[in-house]
Design a protein around this motif. Structure first.
Motif, PDB file in Angstrom:
ATOM      1  N   GLU A 183      53.033  58.911   3.058  1.00  0.00           N
ATOM      2  CA  GLU A 183      54.176  58.200   3.617  1.00  0.00           C
ATOM      3  C   GLU A 183      55.305  58.159   2.623  1.00  0.00           C
ATOM      4  OE1 GLU A 183      55.755  56.173   6.919  1.00  0.00           O
ATOM      5  OE2 GLU A 183      53.841  57.155   6.705  1.00  0.00           O
ATOM      6  N   GLY A 184      55.553  59.283   1.960  1.00  0.00           N
ATOM      7  CA  GLY A 184      56.683  59.341   1.066  1.00  0.00           C
ATOM      8  C   GLY A 184      56.376  58.850  -0.337  1.00  0.00           C
ATOM      9  N   VAL A 215      67.593  68.518  12.480  1.00  0.00           N
ATOM     10  CA  VAL A 215      66.343  69.238  12.215  1.00  0.00           C
ATOM     11  C   VAL A 215      66.629  70.696  11.896  1.00  0.00           C
ATOM     12  CG1 VAL A 215      64.182  70.032  13.269  1.00  0.00           C
ATOM     13  CG2 VAL A 215      64.920  67.666  13.567  1.00  0.00           C
ATOM     14  N   ASP A 216      67.515  71.316  12.661  1.00  0.00           N
ATOM     15  CA  ASP A 216      67.833  72.727  12.434  1.00  0.00           C
ATOM     16  C   ASP A 216      68.465  72.949  11.064  1.00  0.00           C
ATOM     17  OD1 ASP A 216      66.861  73.242  14.942  1.00  0.00           O
ATOM     18  OD2 ASP A 216      68.824  73.364  15.906  1.00  0.00           O
ATOM     19  N   ALA A 217      69.192  71.958  10.581  1.00  0.00           N
ATOM     20  CA  ALA A 217      69.852  72.086   9.275  1.00  0.00           C
ATOM     21  C   ALA A 217      68.916  71.793   8.109  1.00  0.00           C
ATOM     22  CB  ALA A 217      71.064  71.165   9.209  1.00  0.00           C
ATOM     23  N   GLY A 218      67.638  71.515   8.399  1.00  0.00           N
ATOM     24  CA  GLY A 218      66.691  71.237   7.337  1.00  0.00           C
ATOM     25  C   GLY A 218      66.717  69.819   6.834  1.00  0.00           C
ATOM     26  N   GLY A 219      67.242  68.893   7.635  1.00  0.00           N
ATOM     27  CA  GLY A 219      67.284  67.496   7.223  1.00  0.00           C
ATOM     28  C   GLY A 219      65.899  66.898   7.089  1.00  0.00           C
ATOM     29  N   GLY A 220      65.785  65.863   6.280  1.00  0.00           N
ATOM     30  CA  GLY A 220      64.499  65.242   6.010  1.00  0.00           C
ATOM     31  C   GLY A 220      64.068  64.305   7.126  1.00  0.00           C
ATOM     32  N   PRO A 221      62.821  63.862   7.067  1.00  0.00           N
ATOM     33  CA  PRO A 221      62.322  62.922   8.077  1.00  0.00           C
ATOM     34  C   PRO A 221      62.951  61.541   7.927  1.00  0.00           C
ATOM     35  CG  PRO A 221      60.697  63.242   6.350  1.00  0.00           C
ATOM     36  CD  PRO A 221      61.794  64.224   6.073  1.00  0.00           C
ATOM     37  N   GLN A 222      62.808  60.751   8.950  1.00  0.00           N
ATOM     38  CA  GLN A 222      63.337  59.393   8.906  1.00  0.00           C
ATOM     39  C   GLN A 222      62.633  58.601   7.808  1.00  0.00           C
ATOM     40  OE1 GLN A 222      61.981  60.938  11.502  1.00  0.00           O
ATOM     41  NE2 GLN A 222      63.136  60.623  13.384  1.00  0.00           N
ATOM     42  N   PRO A 223      63.379  57.768   7.078  1.00  0.00           N
ATOM     43  CA  PRO A 223      62.736  56.966   6.026  1.00  0.00           C
ATOM     44  C   PRO A 223      61.796  55.936   6.626  1.00  0.00           C
ATOM     45  CG  PRO A 223      64.994  56.248   6.369  1.00  0.00           C
ATOM     46  CD  PRO A 223      64.820  57.489   7.198  1.00  0.00           C
ATOM     47  N   ARG A 224      60.822  55.550   5.821  1.00  0.00           N
ATOM     48  CA  ARG A 224      59.880  54.547   6.307  1.00  0.00           C
ATOM     49  C   ARG A 224      60.569  53.200   6.479  1.00  0.00           C
ATOM     50  NH1 ARG A 224      55.928  51.227   3.453  1.00  0.00           N
ATOM     51  NH2 ARG A 224      54.382  50.508   4.941  1.00  0.00           N
ATOM     52  N   ARG A 225      61.466  52.871   5.579  1.00  0.00           N
ATOM     53  CA  ARG A 225      62.229  51.628   5.676  1.00  0.00           C
ATOM     54  C   ARG A 225      63.705  51.936   5.471  1.00  0.00           C
ATOM     55  NH1 ARG A 225      58.035  50.248   2.123  1.00  0.00           N
ATOM     56  NH2 ARG A 225      56.470  48.812   2.977  1.00  0.00           N
ATOM     57  N   ASP A 226      64.560  51.275   6.261  1.00  0.00           N
ATOM     58  CA  ASP A 226      66.000  51.417   6.074  1.00  0.00           C
ATOM     59  C   ASP A 226      66.441  50.622   4.857  1.00  0.00           C
ATOM     60  OD1 ASP A 226      66.516  53.073   8.224  1.00  0.00           O
ATOM     61  OD2 ASP A 226      66.710  51.403   9.631  1.00  0.00           O
ATOM     62  N   ALA A 227      67.413  51.171   4.119  1.00  0.00           N
ATOM     63  CA  ALA A 227      68.054  50.404   3.055  1.00  0.00           C
ATOM     64  C   ALA A 227      68.881  49.279   3.674  1.00  0.00           C
ATOM     65  CB  ALA A 227      68.920  51.315   2.196  1.00  0.00           C
ATOM     66  N   ALA A 228      69.387  48.377   2.843  1.00  0.00           N
ATOM     67  CA  ALA A 228      70.061  47.176   3.342  1.00  0.00           C
ATOM     68  C   ALA A 228      71.251  47.522   4.233  1.00  0.00           C
ATOM     69  CB  ALA A 228      70.497  46.307   2.168  1.00  0.00           C
ATOM     70  N   VAL A 229      72.126  48.419   3.774  1.00  0.00           N
ATOM     71  CA  VAL A 229      73.318  48.763   4.556  1.00  0.00           C
ATOM     72  C   VAL A 229      72.921  49.499   5.830  1.00  0.00           C
ATOM     73  CG1 VAL A 229      75.443  50.103   4.567  1.00  0.00           C
ATOM     74  CG2 VAL A 229      74.815  48.787   2.543  1.00  0.00           C
ATOM     75  N   ALA A 230      71.999  50.438   5.719  1.00  0.00           N
ATOM     76  CA  ALA A 230      71.562  51.176   6.899  1.00  0.00           C
ATOM     77  C   ALA A 230      70.929  50.248   7.927  1.00  0.00           C
ATOM     78  CB  ALA A 230      70.578  52.271   6.500  1.00  0.00           C
ATOM     79  N   ALA A 231      70.162  49.255   7.482  1.00  0.00           N
ATOM     80  CA  ALA A 231      69.550  48.303   8.400  1.00  0.00           C
ATOM     81  C   ALA A 231      70.611  47.449   9.081  1.00  0.00           C
ATOM     82  CB  ALA A 231      68.560  47.421   7.644  1.00  0.00           C
ATOM     83  N   ALA A 232      71.635  47.031   8.331  1.00  0.00           N
ATOM     84  CA  ALA A 232      72.706  46.227   8.922  1.00  0.00           C
ATOM     85  C   ALA A 232      73.499  47.030   9.940  1.00  0.00           C
ATOM     86  CB  ALA A 232      73.625  45.704   7.828  1.00  0.00           C
ATOM     87  N   VAL A 233      73.784  48.283   9.623  1.00  0.00           N
ATOM     88  CA  VAL A 233      74.522  49.147  10.556  1.00  0.00           C
ATOM     89  C   VAL A 233      73.702  49.364  11.826  1.00  0.00           C
ATOM     90  CG1 VAL A 233      75.417  51.474  10.902  1.00  0.00           C
ATOM     91  CG2 VAL A 233      75.851  50.284   8.752  1.00  0.00           C
ATOM     92  N   ARG A 234      72.414  49.607  11.654  1.00  0.00           N
ATOM     93  CA  ARG A 234      71.550  49.827  12.821  1.00  0.00           C
ATOM     94  C   ARG A 234      71.493  48.574  13.699  1.00  0.00           C
ATOM     95  NH1 ARG A 234      67.321  52.601  14.963  1.00  0.00           N
ATOM     96  NH2 ARG A 234      65.532  51.416  15.694  1.00  0.00           N
ATOM     97  N   LEU A 235      71.320  47.408  13.087  1.00  0.00           N
ATOM     98  CA  LEU A 235      71.278  46.171  13.857  1.00  0.00           C
ATOM     99  C   LEU A 235      72.586  45.928  14.589  1.00  0.00           C
ATOM    100  CD1 LEU A 235      69.837  43.572  14.669  1.00  0.00           C
ATOM    101  CD2 LEU A 235      70.672  42.527  12.541  1.00  0.00           C
TER     102      LEU A 235
END
Length: 520
Positions: free
Chosen positions: A499-500, A312-332
């Protein structure tokens, strides 16, 4: 439901009071948790009506939305809530600690503590998740601006909602889940979601059984629901006339103030019992001794809090509404690893939890009857220390010869099954060969090898490090999973604030003309 929990529920019903199913507390409790009791308007998706918020029993602040269908008032409520939550989060960002990494060759820094949010039940977690989703993409400028703190609050609420999905995390806790983790009641799991009834079993009034106390607590006139859904009778009989009176007094400041005061009184009376129950639950949990591995899991929460604060301090964006395929697999994959590790750690910390694994054949307890602590195996290229012990148990041993076992008493030490000899008297002799946790020499230091007479538990559950899986880079996402994600561009106009842009959920025009996202 495990066999032991089913037995505990039967015993609770027979005894008239909840029964403990753990010997230690398996979650972290902050010295200063932020308790949030929300209430939403019936018939309107996730429309906040009122909330009691505070970090101490005598610090409750009441936030009221007089017209829940008015989205301007909803975002004013979000701004007021941000004025409480964000300073609370910032209070944990003053002091950092050095943490060694890469086996001590480097260090990183994280905050010495992290915030903790408590809500009454899992529906409260869902309320915060939806509130975060509805606010994190709003903008403080352009058409239909909101207070600058509103999108920041939404991002932090989303962070806590995501941490609540992480097994073993204590950053956002539902009180009903925290209590039922440690006690079993004589009612169903669905009934355990009702906080007043649950505490009726855990701490019944003098002269009452848990069942009687729970039945009394289910009467909304005695103890209102813990939210976020309100009692329908209260909505129709008291709340609707109070909201109507406030709306009718729009032209008269004196009458409007009186109507607001009456509405606030009604809502405070509706939430005050739940507020007291929340702190009673905190007291019950705090009285339990904390598990040995809870601090390590809280360190993970501190790492996550520090990482997101830096984002947040570095100005990063908000969390995406949906994870992309790779991001969803990594999270799971990350959640599955955390779930496996959490189950093992709970069993290692708590004999009652380990007893459930003993019933399924994943563990056994026995007495050491023979020990050869100085045994050396010289069959390889160089001699290595490989002590052997014999354990006698009356429990079934389902592990085959060659299986690797671990003991919570010495988690760094492996035990390979060499022989399993069932006896005629119902006892089983198990010969184990030990490795690890004894240094690099050919002589075992005192205490590293179990001694004769020691009673130990051995299990197939391992608390060893679980390596992460290998996943392709996002730009290498296979076509079977949608291919590489396309670059997204912000949409034009008011929909971009929802919502983006193009991926927004359905937007509706509120009564104040703001095309805002449904709060569902």
């Amino acid at each position: 439901m495990s066999t032991l929990r089913a037995l505990a529920k039967a015993q609770a019903l027979a005894a008239g009071v909840a029964q403990p199913v753990t010997t230690v507390r398996h979650l972290h409790l902050s010295e200063r948790p932020l308790v949030l009791v929300p209430l939403a308007m019936a018939g309107e998706a996730n429309a906040p009506l009122v909330a009691l918020v505070g970090a101490a029993p005598d610090e409750a602040r009441l936030l009221v939305v007089p017209q829940p269908r008015n989205r301007q008032q909803r975002f004013a409520f979000a701004a007021e809530l941000a004025g409480i939550v964000l300073p609370y989060l910032d209070s944990f960002r003053g002091v950092s600690e050095a943490v060694p990494t890469d086996r001590g060759r480097d260090i990183r820094y994280r905050y010495v503590d992290a915030p903790q949010l408590l809500v009454p039940n899992p529906a409260g977690v869902t309320f915060l998740r939806l509130l975060g989703r509805s606010t994190r993409f709003r903008r403080p400028d352009g058409d239909y601006p909101v207070h600058p703190a509103v999108p920041l609050l939404g991002r932090w609420l989303t962070f806590f909602a995501e941490r609540a999905e992480h097994p073993g995390s204590s950053a956002l806790l539902a009180m009903t889940e925290a209590l039922t983790m440690h006690w079993a009641t004589g009612q169903s799991a669905v009934e355990d979601l009702h906080l007043p009834a649950l505490l009726g079993w855990l701490d019944p009034p003098a002269g009452m059984t848990g069942a009687a106390a729970a039945a009394r607590a289910e009467d909304p006139t005695v103890c209102p629901p813990a939210g976020p859904a309100a009692d329908p009778d209260f909505d129709n009989r008291l709340l609707a006339p109070a909201i109507a009176a406030y709306a009718e007094a729009e032209e008269d400041p004196v009458a409007r103030a009186a109507a607001y005061a009456e509405l606030a009184r009604l809502l405070r009376d509706q939430l005050a019992p739940t507020w007291e129950l929340m702190w009673r639950g905190v007291g019950l949990l705090r009285a339990l001794p904390v598990g040995a591995r809870v601090a390590g899991r809280w360190d993970g929460d501190k790492d996550a809090f520090t990482g997101y604060a830096e984002h947040v301090d570095a100005g990063g964006g908000p969390q995406p509404r949906r994870d992309a395929a790779v991001a969803a697999a990594v999270r799971l994959h990350r959640l599955e690893r955390a779930l496996t590790s959490y189950a093992v750690q709970r069993a290692y910390d708590d004999p009652l939890v380990m007893a459930e694994h003993r019933l399924t054949g994943e563990a056994f307890v026995g007495d050491v009857t023979l020990a050869d602590p100085q045994r050396v195996d010289d069959s390889g290229k160089r001699p290595v220390l490989r002590p052997r012990i014999q354990v006698v148990t009356t429990e079934p041993v389902l592990m085959p010869v060659g299986a690797t076992l671990w003991s919570p008493a010495r988690p760094a030490q492996k035990a390979r099954v060499v022989f399993v000899t069932p006896g005629a008297d119902g006892k089983t002799e198990v010969v184990l060969e030990l490795s690890g946790g004894m240094g690099r020499g050919l002589t075992a230091p005192p205490g590293t090898v179990p001694e004769v007479g020691e009673r130990l538990c051995f299990t197939t559950l391992s608390d060893a490090f679980l390596p992460a899986g290998n996943f392709p880079a996002p730009e290498e996402t296979p076509w079977t999973h949608g291919g590489p994600p396309a670059a997204t561009r912000p949409a034009e106009g008011p929909a971009a604030q929802v919502e983006g842009g193009a991926e927004a959920t359905t937007a509706t025009v509120s009564d104040d003309g703001d095309p805002a996202e449904e709060w569902a």
